[in-house]
Design a protein around this motif. Structure first.
Motif, PDB file in Angstrom:
ATOM      1  N   ASN A 155       0.828  -1.208   0.000  1.00 59.11           N
ATOM      2  CA  ASN A 155       0.000   0.000   0.000  1.00 59.11           C
ATOM      3  C   ASN A 155       0.861   1.256   0.000  1.00 59.11           C
ATOM      4  O   ASN A 155       0.510   2.232  -0.651  1.00 59.11           O
ATOM      5  CB  ASN A 155      -0.945   0.005   1.197  1.00 59.11           C
ATOM      6  CG  ASN A 155      -2.128  -0.919   1.003  1.00 59.11           C
ATOM      7  OD1 ASN A 155      -2.334  -1.482  -0.063  1.00 59.11           O
ATOM      8  ND2 ASN A 155      -2.901  -1.096   2.065  1.00 59.11           N
ATOM      9  N   GLU A 156       1.971   1.241   0.717  1.00 56.79           N
ATOM     10  CA  GLU A 156       2.854   2.403   0.746  1.00 56.79           C
ATOM     11  C   GLU A 156       3.424   2.685  -0.646  1.00 56.79           C
ATOM     12  O   GLU A 156       3.498   3.840  -1.064  1.00 56.79           O
ATOM     13  CB  GLU A 156       3.996   2.177   1.737  1.00 56.79           C
ATOM     14  CG  GLU A 156       3.579   2.217   3.188  1.00 56.79           C
ATOM     15  CD  GLU A 156       4.723   1.847   4.125  1.00 56.79           C
ATOM     16  OE1 GLU A 156       5.884   1.775   3.664  1.00 56.79           O
ATOM     17  OE2 GLU A 156       4.457   1.625   5.304  1.00 56.79           O
ATOM     18  N   ASN A 157       3.802   1.627  -1.351  1.00 56.34           N
ATOM     19  CA  ASN A 157       4.330   1.800  -2.709  1.00 56.34           C
ATOM     20  C   ASN A 157       3.249   2.335  -3.647  1.00 56.34           C
ATOM     21  O   ASN A 157       3.512   3.210  -4.478  1.00 56.34           O
ATOM     22  CB  ASN A 157       4.888   0.482  -3.247  1.00 56.34           C
ATOM     23  CG  ASN A 157       6.163   0.070  -2.555  1.00 56.34           C
ATOM     24  OD1 ASN A 157       6.856   0.896  -1.969  1.00 56.34           O
ATOM     25  ND2 ASN A 157       6.475  -1.212  -2.617  1.00 56.34           N
ATOM     26  N   MET A 158       2.046   1.814  -3.518  1.00 56.32           N
ATOM     27  CA  MET A 158       0.938   2.261  -4.369  1.00 56.32           C
ATOM     28  C   MET A 158       0.599   3.717  -4.072  1.00 56.32           C
ATOM     29  O   MET A 158       0.383   4.517  -4.989  1.00 56.32           O
ATOM     30  CB  MET A 158      -0.294   1.382  -4.157  1.00 56.32           C
ATOM     31  CG  MET A 158      -1.480   1.809  -5.001  1.00 56.32           C
ATOM     32  SD  MET A 158      -1.184   1.758  -6.773  1.00 56.32           S
ATOM     33  CE  MET A 158      -1.364   0.030  -7.075  1.00 56.32           C
ATOM     34  N   ILE A 159       0.586   4.075  -2.802  1.00 60.47           N
ATOM     35  CA  ILE A 159       0.288   5.454  -2.414  1.00 60.47           C
ATOM     36  C   ILE A 159       1.355   6.397  -2.963  1.00 60.47           C
ATOM     37  O   ILE A 159       1.035   7.462  -3.499  1.00 60.47           O
ATOM     38  CB  ILE A 159       0.161   5.573  -0.878  1.00 60.47           C
ATOM     39  CG1 ILE A 159      -1.147   4.900  -0.415  1.00 60.47           C
ATOM     40  CG2 ILE A 159       0.225   7.028  -0.421  1.00 60.47           C
ATOM     41  CD1 ILE A 159      -1.274   4.743   1.081  1.00 60.47           C
ATOM     42  N   ALA A 160       2.622   5.994  -2.873  1.00 62.13           N
ATOM     43  CA  ALA A 160       3.700   6.839  -3.403  1.00 62.13           C
ATOM     44  C   ALA A 160       3.541   7.035  -4.913  1.00 62.13           C
ATOM     45  O   ALA A 160       3.700   8.144  -5.424  1.00 62.13           O
ATOM     46  CB  ALA A 160       5.057   6.212  -3.088  1.00 62.13           C
ATOM     47  N   ALA A 161       3.190   5.970  -5.621  1.00 60.79           N
ATOM     48  CA  ALA A 161       2.995   6.075  -7.071  1.00 60.79           C
ATOM     49  C   ALA A 161       1.794   6.962  -7.393  1.00 60.79           C
ATOM     50  O   ALA A 161       1.848   7.784  -8.316  1.00 60.79           O
ATOM     51  CB  ALA A 161       2.808   4.689  -7.670  1.00 60.79           C
ATOM     52  N   LEU A 162       0.722   6.809  -6.653  1.00 59.20           N
ATOM     53  CA  LEU A 162      -0.466   7.634  -6.880  1.00 59.20           C
ATOM     54  C   LEU A 162      -0.194   9.108  -6.593  1.00 59.20           C
ATOM     55  O   LEU A 162      -0.699   9.987  -7.304  1.00 59.20           O
ATOM     56  CB  LEU A 162      -1.633   7.130  -6.022  1.00 59.20           C
ATOM     57  CG  LEU A 162      -2.276   5.828  -6.488  1.00 59.20           C
ATOM     58  CD1 LEU A 162      -3.199   5.276  -5.410  1.00 59.20           C
ATOM     59  CD2 LEU A 162      -3.026   6.035  -7.793  1.00 59.20           C
ATOM     60  N   LEU A 163       0.610   9.381  -5.579  1.00 64.81           N
ATOM     61  CA  LEU A 163       0.948  10.774  -5.267  1.00 64.81           C
ATOM     62  C   LEU A 163       1.755  11.407  -6.401  1.00 64.81           C
ATOM     63  O   LEU A 163       1.537  12.565  -6.760  1.00 64.81           O
ATOM     64  CB  LEU A 163       1.711  10.859  -3.951  1.00 64.81           C
ATOM     65  CG  LEU A 163       0.880  10.618  -2.694  1.00 64.81           C
ATOM     66  CD1 LEU A 163       1.771  10.543  -1.462  1.00 64.81           C
ATOM     67  CD2 LEU A 163      -0.182  11.697  -2.531  1.00 64.81           C
ATOM     68  N   ARG A 164       2.690  10.643  -6.992  1.00 69.23           N
ATOM     69  CA  ARG A 164       3.451  11.165  -8.136  1.00 69.23           C
ATOM     70  C   ARG A 164       2.525  11.407  -9.323  1.00 69.23           C
ATOM     71  O   ARG A 164       2.628  12.421 -10.017  1.00 69.23           O
ATOM     72  CB  ARG A 164       4.568  10.191  -8.517  1.00 69.23           C
ATOM     73  CG  ARG A 164       5.730  10.192  -7.531  1.00 69.23           C
ATOM     74  CD  ARG A 164       6.903   9.406  -8.058  1.00 69.23           C
ATOM     75  NE  ARG A 164       6.591   8.010  -8.325  1.00 69.23           N
ATOM     76  CZ  ARG A 164       6.668   7.023  -7.445  1.00 69.23           C
ATOM     77  NH1 ARG A 164       7.062   7.275  -6.217  1.00 69.23           N
ATOM     78  NH2 ARG A 164       6.370   5.785  -7.774  1.00 69.23           N
ATOM     79  N   GLU A 165       1.619  10.465  -9.558  1.00 72.75           N
ATOM     80  CA  GLU A 165       0.661  10.610 -10.659  1.00 72.75           C
ATOM     81  C   GLU A 165      -0.216  11.844 -10.437  1.00 72.75           C
ATOM     82  O   GLU A 165      -0.442  12.644 -11.350  1.00 72.75           O
ATOM     83  CB  GLU A 165      -0.209   9.360 -10.743  1.00 72.75           C
ATOM     84  CG  GLU A 165      -1.218   9.382 -11.858  1.00 72.75           C
ATOM     85  CD  GLU A 165      -2.066   8.116 -11.912  1.00 72.75           C
ATOM     86  OE1 GLU A 165      -2.963   8.070 -12.757  1.00 72.75           O
ATOM     87  OE2 GLU A 165      -1.853   7.190 -11.109  1.00 72.75           O
ATOM     88  N   LEU A 199      -6.452   7.113  -3.692  1.00 76.95           N
ATOM     89  CA  LEU A 199      -5.655   7.314  -2.477  1.00 76.95           C
ATOM     90  C   LEU A 199      -6.474   6.996  -1.225  1.00 76.95           C
ATOM     91  O   LEU A 199      -5.976   6.365  -0.288  1.00 76.95           O
ATOM     92  CB  LEU A 199      -5.140   8.763  -2.425  1.00 76.95           C
ATOM     93  CG  LEU A 199      -3.978   9.084  -3.360  1.00 76.95           C
ATOM     94  CD1 LEU A 199      -3.773  10.587  -3.468  1.00 76.95           C
ATOM     95  CD2 LEU A 199      -2.701   8.408  -2.880  1.00 76.95           C
ATOM     96  N   GLU A 200      -7.716   7.421  -1.239  1.00 73.63           N
ATOM     97  CA  GLU A 200      -8.604   7.118  -0.110  1.00 73.63           C
ATOM     98  C   GLU A 200      -8.816   5.614   0.015  1.00 73.63           C
ATOM     99  O   GLU A 200      -8.804   5.068   1.119  1.00 73.63           O
ATOM    100  CB  GLU A 200      -9.939   7.832  -0.307  1.00 73.63           C
ATOM    101  CG  GLU A 200     -10.868   7.710   0.882  1.00 73.63           C
ATOM    102  CD  GLU A 200     -12.169   8.474   0.676  1.00 73.63           C
ATOM    103  OE1 GLU A 200     -13.176   8.039   1.274  1.00 73.63           O
ATOM    104  OE2 GLU A 200     -12.173   9.488  -0.049  1.00 73.63           O
ATOM    105  N   HIS A 201      -8.982   4.946  -1.119  1.00 73.72           N
ATOM    106  CA  HIS A 201      -9.168   3.486  -1.128  1.00 73.72           C
ATOM    107  C   HIS A 201      -7.991   2.772  -0.468  1.00 73.72           C
ATOM    108  O   HIS A 201      -8.171   1.797   0.250  1.00 73.72           O
ATOM    109  CB  HIS A 201      -9.354   2.992  -2.568  1.00 73.72           C
ATOM    110  CG  HIS A 201      -9.317   1.506  -2.695  1.00 73.72           C
ATOM    111  ND1 HIS A 201     -10.392   0.712  -2.350  1.00 73.72           N
ATOM    112  CD2 HIS A 201      -8.341   0.672  -3.118  1.00 73.72           C
ATOM    113  CE1 HIS A 201     -10.073  -0.554  -2.559  1.00 73.72           C
ATOM    114  NE2 HIS A 201      -8.839  -0.601  -3.030  1.00 73.72           N
ATOM    115  N   TYR A 202      -6.775   3.271  -0.714  1.00 74.88           N
ATOM    116  CA  TYR A 202      -5.583   2.638  -0.156  1.00 74.88           C
ATOM    117  C   TYR A 202      -5.252   3.139   1.245  1.00 74.88           C
ATOM    118  O   TYR A 202      -4.217   2.787   1.800  1.00 74.88           O
ATOM    119  CB  TYR A 202      -4.386   2.842  -1.093  1.00 74.88           C
ATOM    120  CG  TYR A 202      -4.456   1.924  -2.278  1.00 74.88           C
ATOM    121  CD1 TYR A 202      -4.079   0.589  -2.176  1.00 74.88           C
ATOM    122  CD2 TYR A 202      -4.928   2.380  -3.506  1.00 74.88           C
ATOM    123  CE1 TYR A 202      -4.157  -0.261  -3.259  1.00 74.88           C
ATOM    124  CE2 TYR A 202      -5.008   1.544  -4.593  1.00 74.88           C
ATOM    125  CZ  TYR A 202      -4.623   0.221  -4.462  1.00 74.88           C
ATOM    126  OH  TYR A 202      -4.710  -0.629  -5.540  1.00 74.88           O
TER     127      TYR A 202
END
Length: 93
Positions: free
Chosen positions: A5-15, A35-38
């Motif tokens: 989840n941390e990796n996904m959140i970091a990728a979503l923040l960059r996007e 982001l809310e989902h994760y």
């Protein structure tokens, strides 16, 4: 699982940052939903810069400045006249 989840959140923040810079508010909202989902909470997230600083094309390097100077140099005024058959032809009427 939390690491994923941390990796996904970091990728979503960059996007999200990219969409925000281009003014694509509808895409920002979609990423916010993910982001809310994760489980990302903006108040718990990182403070300050979310992405790496942008660099200019030349990065301030002297070599790039030299190349640019070469491109802007005017042709030499004392260049020789063209020779050969093309030079001997009369102007078109």
């Amino acid at each position: 699982m939390a690491r994923k989840n941390e990796n996904m959140i970091a990728a979503l923040l960059r996007e999200r940052d990219g969409y925000e810079q281009r003014g694509l508010t509808d895409r920002v909202a979609e990423v916010d939903a993910q982001l809310e989902h994760y489980g990302y909470d903006d108040e718990d997230g990182p403070k300050g810069r979310r992405s790496a600083p942008r660099q200019t094309a030349d990065g301030g390097r002297p070599a790039a400045k030299k190349t640019a100077a070469k491109k802007t140099t005017a042709a030499k005024p004392d260049a020789p006249e063209p020779q050969g058959p093309a030079a001997e032809q009369p102007p078109a009427e």
